[in-house]
Every structure is written in C-alpha cells, then in structure tokens.
Design a protein around this motif. Sequence first.
Motif, PDB file in Angstrom:
ATOM      1  N   THR A 164       0.811  -1.222   0.000  1.00  0.00           N
ATOM      2  CA  THR A 164       0.000   0.000   0.000  1.00  0.00           C
ATOM      3  C   THR A 164       0.847   1.275   0.000  1.00  0.00           C
ATOM      4  OG1 THR A 164      -0.127  -0.056   2.437  1.00  0.00           O
ATOM      5  CG2 THR A 164      -1.873  -1.179   1.218  1.00  0.00           C
ATOM      6  N   TYR A 165       2.126   1.186  -0.335  1.00  0.00           N
ATOM      7  CA  TYR A 165       3.014   2.339  -0.195  1.00  0.00           C
ATOM      8  C   TYR A 165       2.602   3.556  -1.033  1.00  0.00           C
ATOM      9  CZ  TYR A 165       7.096   5.142   0.683  1.00  0.00           C
ATOM     10  OH  TYR A 165       7.916   6.175   1.072  1.00  0.00           O
ATOM     11  N   PRO A 166       2.231   3.394  -2.327  1.00  0.00           N
ATOM     12  CA  PRO A 166       1.818   4.583  -3.093  1.00  0.00           C
ATOM     13  C   PRO A 166       0.672   5.342  -2.437  1.00  0.00           C
ATOM     14  CG  PRO A 166       2.221   2.743  -4.572  1.00  0.00           C
ATOM     15  CD  PRO A 166       2.278   2.194  -3.178  1.00  0.00           C
ATOM     16  N   MET A 167      -0.237   4.612  -1.779  1.00  0.00           N
ATOM     17  CA  MET A 167      -1.337   5.267  -1.081  1.00  0.00           C
ATOM     18  C   MET A 167      -0.824   6.095   0.095  1.00  0.00           C
ATOM     19  SD  MET A 167      -4.137   4.503  -2.617  1.00  0.00           S
ATOM     20  CE  MET A 167      -5.385   4.841  -1.395  1.00  0.00           C
ATOM     21  N   ASP A 168       0.224   5.616   0.757  1.00  0.00           N
ATOM     22  CA  ASP A 168       0.804   6.351   1.875  1.00  0.00           C
ATOM     23  C   ASP A 168       1.451   7.636   1.382  1.00  0.00           C
ATOM     24  OD1 ASP A 168       1.720   6.505   4.737  1.00  0.00           O
ATOM     25  OD2 ASP A 168       3.672   6.484   3.751  1.00  0.00           O
ATOM     26  N   LEU A 169       2.107   7.571   0.235  1.00  0.00           N
ATOM     27  CA  LEU A 169       2.762   8.753  -0.321  1.00  0.00           C
ATOM     28  C   LEU A 169       1.748   9.846  -0.654  1.00  0.00           C
ATOM     29  CD1 LEU A 169       5.749   9.087  -2.584  1.00  0.00           C
ATOM     30  CD2 LEU A 169       3.626  10.032  -3.481  1.00  0.00           C
TER      31      LEU A 169
END
Length: 357
Positions: A164-169
Amino acid sequence: MASEDVVGKRSESAVTTIVNLAEEAKMASEGVKAPSHAAIFSVCKSLAAGGIAGGVSRTAVAPLERLKILLQVQNSHSIKYNGTVQGLKYIWRTEGLRGMFKGNGTNCARIVPNSAVKFFSYEEASKGILWFYRQQTGNEDAELTPLLRLGAGACAGIIAMSATYPMDLVRGRITVQTDKSPSQYRGIFHALRTVFVEEGPRALYKGWLPSVIGVIPYVGLNFAVYESLKDWLVKTRPFGLAQDTELSVMTKLGCGAVAGTIGQTVAYPLDVIRRRMQMGGWKNAASVVIGDGKTNAPVEYSGMVDAFRKTVRHEGVGALYKGLVPNSVKVVPSIAIAFVSYEVVKDILGVEMRISD
C-alpha cells in the motif's frame, strides 16, 4: 440355475461397487469443498477484522496524525506549527473541522487494506515460523518466543507497507497541502495519476527504503511486545489483572499502549526521513515543505543517507524527532484501539483463531 445365481451375485456386486464409488466420490467432493469454502470465508473475516480495526483506530486520532506530518515537513525558518496544542488550535482556526480531518479519507483508504494485510500476514507468518521452530527443536508443544514474534511482525509490516506504499505517499501529500498551495490534489486517484505523470512511476515509492527499515522495529516490536506482555500477564496474573486465560479490554488497551510507545520511539527518525523523501521535489508544496533556509524551496534527496545528512545539517539532530509529541499522543491510543478492535471484531464475526494462536 447356478449360472443365474452367479450372474445375479455379480450384478449385485457390480451395483454395490458402483454405489460405494459414488458415495466415496460424493464424500471426497464434499470433503474438499467444505473446508475450502470455510477457509476462504475465515480469511475474508480475518481481513475484514483487520481492516475495520485500522479504520477505526486511525479515524480516532486523525487530527493528531495530520499535525504530526505537518510538523515533520515544515520549514524550520518559517514555523507555523509550534507544538501539539498550538498546532491543533492553528489548524482549527485556519481550516476548521474539515482541516482537522484533511487526508483522513485517503488515510483510511490506505490503512484499511494495510491493516487487513498486516494482521492477516502476522497470523500466517506466525503459524509458518512456529511450524518451522517446532520442526527444528523437535518439540511439538513449543511456543513462539518474543524474538520469533518480532520476526513475524517484521514480515507482516514489510508485506503490508509495500502493498500500500503509493497510497501512503499521496496521503502524506494531500495531508500537507493547504488552500494556499499553488496546485491541489483533488483526491486519491488524481494524486496518484499526477505523481505518476509529472514525477514518474518511481516517485510513487519515494522513501520506501527507510520505510522498510523502520517498519521492522516498529511493527515487529508492536506485535512482539503486545503478545509477550499479554502472555506474561496471563501466566503471572499480577494485581489480579488476568482471570484464567482472558484479559479485560482495558488491560489489552494497556498492553497495546505500551507496545505502541516502544515501537514508535525506536522507529521515529526513519518515519521523519521517509516523509521528507516523499515530499522532496514536490514543487507545489514549497510553502510547506522543508527548505534550506535561503531559497525556501523543497529539498531534493538522492537517497536515505542523503536525507539524514541534509536534515541534520540544516536543522540539527532534533529535527529527526519533529512531531514526536503529537505522534506519541496519537500512537498510544491508535495502536491500543487497533489491537482491541481487531480482537473484538473477530469475536463478533466468530473467527476462532486469535493473534496468540
């Protein structure tokens, strides 16, 4: 007559064989399908419990989450947010109630799948590690040690964070932008598309390395401390906190609070660096993102080490702990609520397996 008897017996035998084969096939078919559907349903319920726990816990502390990020990335030569109470008052005065919860929708869109994957991954990793540990020691009754729980938690954290990293960015960027930002992200998908087009696909994973390094002690310690503390309370029963093998909700909240405090304190500098790398190079956030004190322009980082070096050089070692106070206030109830919500929802949904299992 003898011939007819033989034929009759053979016919009966054939019929019996066919019936037996049919019954065996039916039983085999039912035996395969039932556990399969049950297993899928159990996985779905477990994922749902983790997702609900994440959404509830993060919404409960959304204003503190936003203030933490603003403190982490603000320009030290143009300070708007000066502490937890003043920062919350400033957001309320300038942006109102919506400002307090800005970015929370995106945060929940990220944290719900993240939390679902994290809790489920921890359970699966724990089972795998426990099986391997029992095979290695030859002790079928062996239990997970705190170190093995740390490993299972680290695995779960890395898997969930990477997924889910892009969502965190984009959540961080939406949280940081204000009404005065030159350009606005209109939502999650607009932010993802804009970053992808303007900065390239690699930009969606800016700060991933310090996130991976930071998630090992953070998530690992959260699970390890929480589970180990619960086990200790059940076995020793100090101050009458445990009845048989069950702990009260308040005791579980306390365990979660201790786990969250230890985990976030160890991993916090890496969280600051991750957030700054995510904002680095974002031209539309020049009025908010950290600068070099001369041009007030956002700083570009070539990597994690460079981000550490520039942060310490421009702002001192203390900058690595910017936002620690609101984060401490936030993370204690957040982690505690997440663990308890997870176990309560699993009870409601009727999932037999608990984290400790």
